[in-house]
Design a protein around this motif. Sequence first.
Motif, mmCIF file in Angstrom:
data_model
loop_
_atom_site.group_PDB
_atom_site.id
_atom_site.type_symbol
_atom_site.label_atom_id
_atom_site.label_comp_id
_atom_site.label_asym_id
_atom_site.label_seq_id
_atom_site.Cartn_x
_atom_site.Cartn_y
_atom_site.Cartn_z
ATOM 1 N N LEU A 145 0.831 -1.201 0.000
ATOM 2 C CA LEU A 145 0.000 0.000 0.000
ATOM 3 C C LEU A 145 0.870 1.256 0.000
ATOM 4 N N ALA A 146 1.941 1.261 0.779
ATOM 5 C CA ALA A 146 2.850 2.417 0.810
ATOM 6 C C ALA A 146 3.489 2.619 -0.558
ATOM 7 N N ASP A 147 3.848 1.516 -1.228
ATOM 8 C CA ASP A 147 4.433 1.596 -2.567
ATOM 9 C C ASP A 147 3.440 2.200 -3.560
ATOM 10 N N ARG A 152 1.594 6.865 -6.827
ATOM 11 C CA ARG A 152 0.564 7.862 -7.125
ATOM 12 C C ARG A 152 1.099 9.267 -6.869
ATOM 13 N N ARG A 153 1.836 9.435 -5.775
ATOM 14 C CA ARG A 153 2.405 10.738 -5.461
ATOM 15 C C ARG A 153 3.364 11.187 -6.557
ATOM 16 N N ALA A 157 3.084 14.376 -9.028
ATOM 17 C CA ALA A 157 4.186 15.365 -9.078
ATOM 18 C C ALA A 157 4.656 15.543 -10.517
ATOM 19 N N GLY A 158 4.699 14.435 -11.300
ATOM 20 C CA GLY A 158 5.124 14.500 -12.702
ATOM 21 C C GLY A 158 4.130 15.261 -13.568
ATOM 22 N N ASN A 159 2.863 15.169 -13.265
ATOM 23 C CA ASN A 159 1.827 15.880 -14.047
ATOM 24 C C ASN A 159 1.870 17.381 -13.799
ATOM 25 N N ARG A 160 2.388 17.782 -12.652
ATOM 26 C CA ARG A 160 2.453 19.198 -12.324
ATOM 27 C C ARG A 160 3.698 19.857 -12.910
ATOM 28 N N GLY A 161 4.721 19.059 -13.190
ATOM 29 C CA GLY A 161 5.997 19.629 -13.608
ATOM 30 C C GLY A 161 6.137 19.906 -15.019
#
Length: 161
Positions: A145-147, A152-153, A157-161
């Motif tokens: 779940l952490a992975d 997802r994080r 982050a990639g979509n914002r950059g």
Amino acid sequence: MVRADGPGHGKIASLAALIDAHGEALDADLLVRGFDLRGLWTGALSWRQLGALVAALPPESLTKTALREALTPEQLAAQPEPTGHGQWSKAEHLLAAAVDRLSLLVWQNTQVHGGKRSQPPHPIPRPGVEPPEQRKLSARGAAYLADLREQRRQRRAGNRG
């Protein structure tokens, strides 16, 4: 049910006290169910039958409502919680299911449209139905779940950059 005080007072005395205190409500509840309280004096209704009918009255009946309304707040608070499966009718279970679904839809809509992240709403507790147990994640499940959350994080982050 109303209980007559003192030693030796049993079911008949309790039913007699109920008739004395809430006879009109009891008579109305019996008439709706096809019985007549006058049957006690004509032989058409026995004390045992009356006791069974009173015990089977639903919580929303006039008699049970009159009994609750006659209690002081302290007596009402001291009443035990109802147990078993018989407190709710099918209509009440369906209404609770509808409220649960509506709560879930509102929560989902809030989550989709950028509302504050929160846990889904809990369903309305039903009498006689135990809430589902919260299962604990194994160490392996927690790592997985952490992975997924990290992936997802990173995508966000990639979509914002």
